[in-house]
Design an enzyme around this catalytic site. Structure first.
Site, PDB file in Angstrom:
ATOM      1  CG  ASP A 192      -2.247  -3.474 -31.491  1.00 27.81           C
ATOM      2  OD1 ASP A 192      -2.311  -4.672 -31.843  1.00 27.81           O
ATOM      3  OD2 ASP A 192      -1.548  -2.627 -32.079  1.00 27.81           O
TER       4      ASP A 192
ATOM      5  CD  GLU B  97      -1.178  -9.669 -20.192  1.00 29.61           C
ATOM      6  OE1 GLU B  97      -0.713  -9.950 -21.304  1.00 29.61           O
ATOM      7  OE2 GLU B  97      -1.251 -10.478 -19.272  1.00 29.61           O
ATOM      8  CG  ASP B  98       0.024  -5.293 -23.592  1.00 30.18           C
ATOM      9  OD1 ASP B  98       0.731  -6.029 -22.882  1.00 30.18           O
ATOM     10  OD2 ASP B  98      -0.328  -5.589 -24.746  1.00 30.18           O
TER      11      ASP B  98
ATOM     12  NE  ARG C 187      -1.381  -1.912 -27.544  1.00 33.82           N
ATOM     13  CZ  ARG C 187      -1.423  -3.029 -26.823  1.00 33.82           C
ATOM     14  NH1 ARG C 187      -0.414  -3.865 -26.877  1.00 33.82           N
ATOM     15  NH2 ARG C 187      -2.449  -3.315 -26.056  1.00 33.82           N
TER      16      ARG C 187
ATOM     17  NE  ARG D   1       5.920  -3.016 -28.587  1.00 38.77           N
ATOM     18  CZ  ARG D   1       4.715  -3.449 -28.935  1.00 38.77           C
ATOM     19  NH1 ARG D   1       3.733  -3.459 -28.051  1.00 38.77           N
ATOM     20  NH2 ARG D   1       4.494  -3.868 -30.158  1.00 38.77           N
TER      21      ARG D   1
ATOM     22  CG  HIS E  95       4.570  -8.221 -24.192  1.00 36.56           C
ATOM     23  ND1 HIS E  95       3.416  -8.148 -24.937  1.00 36.56           N
ATOM     24  CD2 HIS E  95       4.952  -6.930 -23.992  1.00 36.56           C
ATOM     25  CE1 HIS E  95       3.111  -6.880 -25.184  1.00 36.56           C
ATOM     26  NE2 HIS E  95       4.033  -6.113 -24.624  1.00 36.56           N
TER      27      HIS E  95
ATOM     28  CB  CYS F 272      -2.879 -10.257 -24.792  1.00 41.07           C
ATOM     29  SG  CYS F 272      -1.534 -11.355 -25.136  1.00 41.07           S
TER      30      CYS F 272
HETATM   31  C1  CIR Z   1       1.205  -5.259 -29.988  1.00 39.89           C
HETATM   32  O1  CIR Z   1       2.162  -5.437 -30.721  1.00 39.89           O
HETATM   33  O2  CIR Z   1       1.212  -4.407 -29.116  1.00 39.89           O
HETATM   34  C2  CIR Z   1      -0.041  -6.098 -30.203  1.00 39.89           C
HETATM   35  N1  CIR Z   1      -0.195  -6.384 -31.594  1.00 39.89           N
HETATM   36  C3  CIR Z   1       0.017  -7.390 -29.425  1.00 39.89           C
HETATM   37  C4  CIR Z   1      -0.007  -7.187 -27.937  1.00 39.89           C
HETATM   38  C5  CIR Z   1      -0.118  -8.481 -27.190  1.00 39.89           C
HETATM   39  N2  CIR Z   1      -0.194  -8.239 -25.788  1.00 39.89           N
HETATM   40  C6  CIR Z   1       0.298  -9.032 -24.876  1.00 39.89           C
HETATM   41  O3  CIR Z   1       0.983 -10.003 -25.185  1.00 39.89           O
HETATM   42  N3  CIR Z   1       0.114  -8.713 -23.613  1.00 39.89           N
END
Ligand code: CIR
Length: 243
Positions: free
Chosen positions: A48, A53-54, A73, A118, A148, A235
């Protein structure tokens, strides 16, 4: 990417070569919108990791490195921290706090933070502890049925929020004008706003028209492969100002 985390959508085969080409086009789109783009090397062991962004919440005075929920992650964070180090002092979270950047929506000096699977209350409280002394307001908001906060709504400039109000009560944002996503495009609220332009997946033409009807300039982009990984246009980047 084939092993990406999924929460609200079913797994579908991802064409990684196409994903790479779409990522190049995404970088070019950001450049056309006026951004200087720092591209990080791929991390093939972290499925991922394109969703940078996360991993960080960056304001003018500080980069807060986040605490993603999933172990796989969490491993993404050090690389992004190293990339941001030349630009910002950094803070971090500790203990039981979890927080992902996809849950943080900035409107001026207010950061709305979605409570989600999350992002927990400790995450919001620790973010507030770091940012409120710098003059930012941090407010927890609730949403449902998507990954999110920014899957449910995004700020698109001109005091306007693009939202799917089946997933979020937009009264939580006070005086913002709301543009509803088209009913047949429930995942269209994830939109990237830079300098009065909005990047929106090409798969959402009806929502694009709703924004254009409000005088908002929309740039469509094909991001089909990250959409299969439950990602979108916000993201894949972290936006911050350099001077
Ligand atoms: C996840 O589930 O963490 C990733 N497959 C997708 C993350 C998407 N991130 C975001 O919307 N900021």
């Amino acid at each position: 990417m084939a092993e990406c985390a999924l929460s609200f959508i079913d797994r579908a085969p991802i064409d990684v070569d196409l994903a790479r080409r779409q990522h190049t086009a995404y970088v070019e789109a950001l450049q056309r919108m006026g951004a200087a783009v720092i591209v990080l090397p791929a991390e093939p062991d972290l499925p991922d990791s394109v969703f940078v962004e996360d991993t960080a919440v960056v304001v003018n005075d500080l980069a807060v490195m986040t605490a993603p929920l999933l172990e796989s992650r969490r491993k993404e964070v050090p690389t992004v921290a190293a990339a941001l180090a030349p630009y910002r002092k950094q803070g971090g979270l500790s203990g039981e706090a979890t927080l992902e950047g996809g849950d943080v929506m900035m409107v001026g000096r207010t950061l709305y933070v979605g409570l989600s699977a999350r992002t927990n209350r400790q995450g919001v409280a620790q973010l507030a502890g770091l940012l409120e002394p710098l003059g930012y307001r941090v407010e927890a908001v609730r949403f449902r049925d998507c990954l999110h906060l920014k899957s449910a709504c995004c700020y698109v400039g001109r005091n306007t929020l693009l939202a799917n109000s089946a997933w979020i009560d937009t009264a939580q944002f006070g005086e913002l004008d709301v543009v509803e996503v088209a009913p047949e495009e429930p995942t269209a609220a994830n939109a990237l706003w830079i300098d009065e332009q909005v990047l929106l997946p090409a798969s959402f033409p009806r929502t694009a028209q709703r924004l254009r009807d409000r005088g908002i300039m929309v740039r469509p982009i094909d991001v089909s492969e990250v959409q299969k990984a439950e990602g979108g246009v916000t993201c894949c980047s972290i936006l911050f100002e350099t001077e």
